[in-house]
Design a protein around this motif. Structure first.
Motif, mmCIF file in Angstrom:
data_model
loop_
_atom_site.group_PDB
_atom_site.id
_atom_site.type_symbol
_atom_site.label_atom_id
_atom_site.label_comp_id
_atom_site.label_asym_id
_atom_site.label_seq_id
_atom_site.Cartn_x
_atom_site.Cartn_y
_atom_site.Cartn_z
ATOM 1 N N TYR A 60 -29.573 5.362 -67.648
ATOM 2 C CA TYR A 60 -29.785 6.706 -68.165
ATOM 3 C C TYR A 60 -28.811 7.683 -67.514
ATOM 4 O O TYR A 60 -28.204 7.393 -66.485
ATOM 5 N N HIS A 61 -28.680 8.847 -68.147
ATOM 6 C CA HIS A 61 -27.802 9.918 -67.661
ATOM 7 C C HIS A 61 -28.628 10.857 -66.785
ATOM 8 O O HIS A 61 -29.749 11.186 -67.121
ATOM 9 N N MET A 82 -24.428 8.285 -64.011
ATOM 10 C CA MET A 82 -25.098 7.246 -64.781
ATOM 11 C C MET A 82 -25.969 6.506 -63.783
ATOM 12 O O MET A 82 -25.478 6.035 -62.757
ATOM 13 N N MET A 83 -27.228 6.417 -64.061
ATOM 14 C CA MET A 83 -28.142 5.686 -63.205
ATOM 15 C C MET A 83 -28.410 4.327 -63.850
ATOM 16 O O MET A 83 -28.748 4.250 -65.034
ATOM 17 N N LEU A 84 -28.209 3.271 -63.077
ATOM 18 C CA LEU A 84 -28.433 1.912 -63.551
ATOM 19 C C LEU A 84 -29.525 1.275 -62.713
ATOM 20 O O LEU A 84 -29.553 1.457 -61.499
ATOM 21 N N GLY A 93 -26.475 4.677 -58.615
ATOM 22 C CA GLY A 93 -25.976 5.923 -59.180
ATOM 23 C C GLY A 93 -24.460 5.915 -59.195
ATOM 24 O O GLY A 93 -23.831 5.729 -58.168
ATOM 25 N N ILE A 94 -23.883 6.101 -60.364
ATOM 26 C CA ILE A 94 -22.431 6.111 -60.504
ATOM 27 C C ILE A 94 -22.008 7.495 -60.982
ATOM 28 O O ILE A 94 -22.355 7.906 -62.095
ATOM 29 N N ASP A 101 -18.502 11.708 -70.670
ATOM 30 C CA ASP A 101 -18.213 10.434 -70.007
ATOM 31 C C ASP A 101 -19.487 9.620 -69.814
ATOM 32 O O ASP A 101 -19.478 8.396 -69.943
ATOM 33 N N ALA A 102 -20.585 10.296 -69.500
ATOM 34 C CA ALA A 102 -21.861 9.598 -69.324
ATOM 35 C C ALA A 102 -22.334 8.989 -70.643
ATOM 36 O O ALA A 102 -22.763 7.831 -70.685
#
Length: 129
Positions: A60-61, A82-84, A93-94, A101-102
């Motif tokens: 998710y963003h 971006m959370m993976l 968290g990226i 971009d997200a």
């Protein structure tokens, strides 16, 4: 003299370095992230960190507001991430460059892993974490 890029896996098993390097070299860049055929790459300290698409179960963003003394001047600005969440229930968290971009990143992830759950809700948080 050019130094070789170093890699480290964030979650899951370590993969063959030749395969990771080849995927990195052919990856497309969106914002601060590189999207390969098998892995997502983002820059860490002195190395590139990577996550295998198939290890991601939820993405998710997330927008974090800029805080501190300058918050009045930076109103409306924030950090897009971006959370993976992986099969091992690890949250990653990226940081990405912008909202666009997200969104592009989440679409790429969904293209490479059709089973990933996209978007944030409290129910999903309870389910995956």
């Amino acid at each position: 003299m050019k130094e070789r890029v170093r890699f480290a896996v964030v979650s899951g098993p370590e993969y063959d370095e030749r395969m990771v390097r080849m995927d990195y070299n052919t990856a497309k860049t969106e914002g601060n992230v590189r999207y390969g055929r098998y892995f997502i790459f983002y820059e860490g300290v002195y190395q590139w960190l990577y996550v295998y698409y198939k290890d991601i179960v939820w993405a998710y963003h997330r927008l974090e507001d800029a805080g501190g003394r300058l918050s009045r001047e930076l109103a409306g600005n924030g950090t897009h991430s971006m959370m993976l969440v992986t099969k091992e229930r690890k949250r990653i968290g990226i940081p990405v460059g912008s909202d666009e971009d997200a969104v592009k990143g989440l679409n790429i992830i969904q293209r490479h892993n059709r089973f990933v759950d996209i978007g944030f809700t409290r129910e999903k948080e309870g389910k995956y974490l």
